[in-house]
Design a protein around this motif. Sequence first.
Motif, PDB file in Angstrom:
ATOM      1  N   ALA A   1     -30.621  80.616  19.194  1.00  0.00           N
ATOM      2  CA  ALA A   1     -30.707  79.210  19.579  1.00  0.00           C
ATOM      3  C   ALA A   1     -29.472  78.446  19.105  1.00  0.00           C
ATOM      4  O   ALA A   1     -28.904  77.645  19.857  1.00  0.00           O
ATOM      5  N   ALA A   2     -29.033  78.697  17.862  1.00  0.00           N
ATOM      6  CA  ALA A   2     -27.851  78.015  17.346  1.00  0.00           C
ATOM      7  C   ALA A   2     -26.611  78.400  18.151  1.00  0.00           C
ATOM      8  O   ALA A   2     -25.762  77.551  18.445  1.00  0.00           O
ATOM      9  N   GLY A   3     -26.493  79.663  18.521  1.00  0.00           N
ATOM     10  CA  GLY A   3     -25.361  80.098  19.343  1.00  0.00           C
ATOM     11  C   GLY A   3     -25.376  79.443  20.708  1.00  0.00           C
ATOM     12  O   GLY A   3     -24.327  79.034  21.226  1.00  0.00           O
ATOM     13  N   ALA A   4     -26.545  79.337  21.303  1.00  0.00           N
ATOM     14  CA  ALA A   4     -26.656  78.701  22.618  1.00  0.00           C
ATOM     15  C   ALA A   4     -26.271  77.227  22.533  1.00  0.00           C
ATOM     16  O   ALA A   4     -25.563  76.711  23.406  1.00  0.00           O
ATOM     17  N   VAL A   5     -26.719  76.560  21.478  1.00  0.00           N
ATOM     18  CA  VAL A   5     -26.368  75.151  21.307  1.00  0.00           C
ATOM     19  C   VAL A   5     -24.860  75.008  21.092  1.00  0.00           C
ATOM     20  O   VAL A   5     -24.217  74.114  21.666  1.00  0.00           O
ATOM     21  N   ALA A   6     -24.267  75.888  20.297  1.00  0.00           N
ATOM     22  CA  ALA A   6     -22.820  75.819  20.042  1.00  0.00           C
ATOM     23  C   ALA A   6     -22.034  76.021  21.334  1.00  0.00           C
ATOM     24  O   ALA A   6     -21.069  75.297  21.601  1.00  0.00           O
ATOM     25  N   VAL A   7     -22.436  76.990  22.143  1.00  0.00           N
ATOM     26  CA  VAL A   7     -21.753  77.224  23.419  1.00  0.00           C
ATOM     27  C   VAL A   7     -21.912  76.020  24.327  1.00  0.00           C
ATOM     28  O   VAL A   7     -20.957  75.575  24.973  1.00  0.00           O
ATOM     29  N   TRP A   8     -23.117  75.445  24.356  1.00  0.00           N
ATOM     30  CA  TRP A   8     -23.359  74.272  25.200  1.00  0.00           C
ATOM     31  C   TRP A   8     -22.468  73.110  24.763  1.00  0.00           C
ATOM     32  O   TRP A   8     -21.863  72.436  25.599  1.00  0.00           O
ATOM     33  N   VAL A   9     -22.376  72.877  23.455  1.00  0.00           N
ATOM     34  CA  VAL A   9     -21.548  71.776  22.946  1.00  0.00           C
ATOM     35  C   VAL A   9     -20.079  72.023  23.281  1.00  0.00           C
ATOM     36  O   VAL A   9     -19.373  71.109  23.725  1.00  0.00           O
ATOM     37  N   LEU A  10     -19.595  73.245  23.078  1.00  0.00           N
ATOM     38  CA  LEU A  10     -18.194  73.541  23.381  1.00  0.00           C
ATOM     39  C   LEU A  10     -17.883  73.356  24.859  1.00  0.00           C
ATOM     40  O   LEU A  10     -16.874  72.747  25.221  1.00  0.00           O
ATOM     41  N   VAL A  11     -18.745  73.883  25.713  1.00  0.00           N
ATOM     42  CA  VAL A  11     -18.511  73.742  27.154  1.00  0.00           C
ATOM     43  C   VAL A  11     -18.544  72.273  27.551  1.00  0.00           C
ATOM     44  O   VAL A  11     -17.715  71.811  28.334  1.00  0.00           O
ATOM     45  N   ARG A  12     -19.456  71.543  26.985  1.00  0.00           N
ATOM     46  CA  ARG A  12     -19.573  70.122  27.310  1.00  0.00           C
ATOM     47  C   ARG A  12     -18.320  69.358  26.877  1.00  0.00           C
ATOM     48  O   ARG A  12     -17.820  68.513  27.619  1.00  0.00           O
ATOM     49  N   THR A  13     -17.811  69.645  25.679  1.00  0.00           N
ATOM     50  CA  THR A  13     -16.609  68.932  25.230  1.00  0.00           C
ATOM     51  C   THR A  13     -15.386  69.372  26.022  1.00  0.00           C
ATOM     52  O   THR A  13     -14.511  68.546  26.301  1.00  0.00           O
ATOM     53  N   TRP A  14     -15.296  70.641  26.380  1.00  0.00           N
ATOM     54  CA  TRP A  14     -14.141  71.098  27.146  1.00  0.00           C
ATOM     55  C   TRP A  14     -14.121  70.496  28.537  1.00  0.00           C
ATOM     56  O   TRP A  14     -13.070  70.171  29.073  1.00  0.00           O
ATOM     57  N   THR A  15     -15.286  70.391  29.154  1.00  0.00           N
ATOM     58  CA  THR A  15     -15.320  69.863  30.519  1.00  0.00           C
ATOM     59  C   THR A  15     -15.178  68.354  30.547  1.00  0.00           C
ATOM     60  O   THR A  15     -14.785  67.790  31.561  1.00  0.00           O
ATOM     61  N   ARG A  16     -15.458  67.676  29.471  1.00  0.00           N
ATOM     62  CA  ARG A  16     -15.346  66.223  29.425  1.00  0.00           C
ATOM     63  C   ARG A  16     -14.019  65.753  28.840  1.00  0.00           C
ATOM     64  O   ARG A  16     -13.769  64.566  28.775  1.00  0.00           O
ATOM     65  N   ALA A  17     -13.176  66.666  28.379  1.00  0.00           N
ATOM     66  CA  ALA A  17     -11.899  66.280  27.766  1.00  0.00           C
ATOM     67  C   ALA A  17     -10.991  65.662  28.821  1.00  0.00           C
ATOM     68  O   ALA A  17     -10.750  66.247  29.875  1.00  0.00           O
ATOM     69  N   ARG A  18     -10.509  64.487  28.533  1.00  0.00           N
ATOM     70  CA  ARG A  18      -9.595  63.777  29.430  1.00  0.00           C
ATOM     71  C   ARG A  18      -8.340  63.418  28.638  1.00  0.00           C
ATOM     72  O   ARG A  18      -8.438  63.048  27.467  1.00  0.00           O
ATOM     73  N   PRO A  19      -7.183  63.504  29.277  1.00  0.00           N
ATOM     74  CA  PRO A  19      -5.965  63.113  28.554  1.00  0.00           C
ATOM     75  C   PRO A  19      -5.987  61.626  28.221  1.00  0.00           C
ATOM     76  O   PRO A  19      -6.370  60.806  29.041  1.00  0.00           O
ATOM     77  N   THR A  20      -5.612  61.319  26.994  1.00  0.00           N
ATOM     78  CA  THR A  20      -5.576  59.920  26.564  1.00  0.00           C
ATOM     79  C   THR A  20      -4.275  59.664  25.820  1.00  0.00           C
ATOM     80  O   THR A  20      -3.682  60.570  25.242  1.00  0.00           O
ATOM     81  N   GLY A  21      -3.855  58.447  25.794  1.00  0.00           N
ATOM     82  CA  GLY A  21      -2.704  58.035  24.999  1.00  0.00           C
ATOM     83  C   GLY A  21      -1.447  58.790  25.370  1.00  0.00           C
ATOM     84  O   GLY A  21      -0.972  58.747  26.498  1.00  0.00           O
ATOM     85  N   SER A  22      -0.873  59.525  24.398  1.00  0.00           N
ATOM     86  CA  SER A  22       0.402  60.210  24.612  1.00  0.00           C
ATOM     87  C   SER A  22       0.253  61.440  25.505  1.00  0.00           C
ATOM     88  O   SER A  22       1.247  61.995  25.956  1.00  0.00           O
ATOM     89  N   ASP A  23      -0.988  61.902  25.734  1.00  0.00           N
ATOM     90  CA  ASP A  23      -1.197  63.076  26.586  1.00  0.00           C
ATOM     91  C   ASP A  23      -1.057  62.748  28.069  1.00  0.00           C
ATOM     92  O   ASP A  23      -0.896  63.636  28.899  1.00  0.00           O
ATOM     93  N   VAL A  24      -1.139  61.482  28.420  1.00  0.00           N
ATOM     94  CA  VAL A  24      -1.097  61.086  29.827  1.00  0.00           C
ATOM     95  C   VAL A  24       0.333  61.261  30.333  1.00  0.00           C
ATOM     96  O   VAL A  24       1.299  60.844  29.693  1.00  0.00           O
ATOM     97  N   GLU A  25       0.468  61.881  31.499  1.00  0.00           N
ATOM     98  CA  GLU A  25       1.796  62.072  32.078  1.00  0.00           C
ATOM     99  C   GLU A  25       2.343  60.738  32.557  1.00  0.00           C
ATOM    100  O   GLU A  25       1.663  59.987  33.244  1.00  0.00           O
TER     101      GLU A  25
END
Length: 151
Positions: free
Chosen positions: A107-131
């Motif tokens: 269960a902990a592994g599934a939650v960790a994978v879910w959190v990682l996938v969620r943060t990776w898919t929601r990551a948007r360039p901000t500030g200095s990362d914006v082209e």
Amino acid sequence: MTRAWLLAAAAACAFGLSVGAAAAGPPNAADLEAKLVCPVCETTLDQSNAPVAERMKLFIRERFAAGDSEREITDALVAEFGPGVVASPPDGGFGLLAWLLPLLGLAAGAVAVWVLVRTWTRARPTGSDVERPLGPELERRVDEELARFDG
């Protein structure tokens, strides 16, 4: 959405348990031999050829023929050889950890994978990362440098 996933998981577990219970049928000597451990070689009785394992197998077959239940036979063997003859951990007390820890780890592994996938898919360039487009002076210098290599 989360509630729907929980209900689906609960239904799948219930279905799996009911299918397993229906396929089990009445207990027999071979099933019990797979659940008990030889005290000498520490493998299950169905895999052991040690003399004590052979005597335990004979005892199991005789007790089943006499009409004893699987629980009665197991209790008699535990009384004679100790709780180490049972291959699975006990259902209560400290042995309950052996059943729960792997499930909690999954269960902990599934939650960790879910959190990682969620943060990776929601990551948007901000500030200095914006082209940002190049300024006219920098663009001219890049063009000059590229022209040198086209040569």
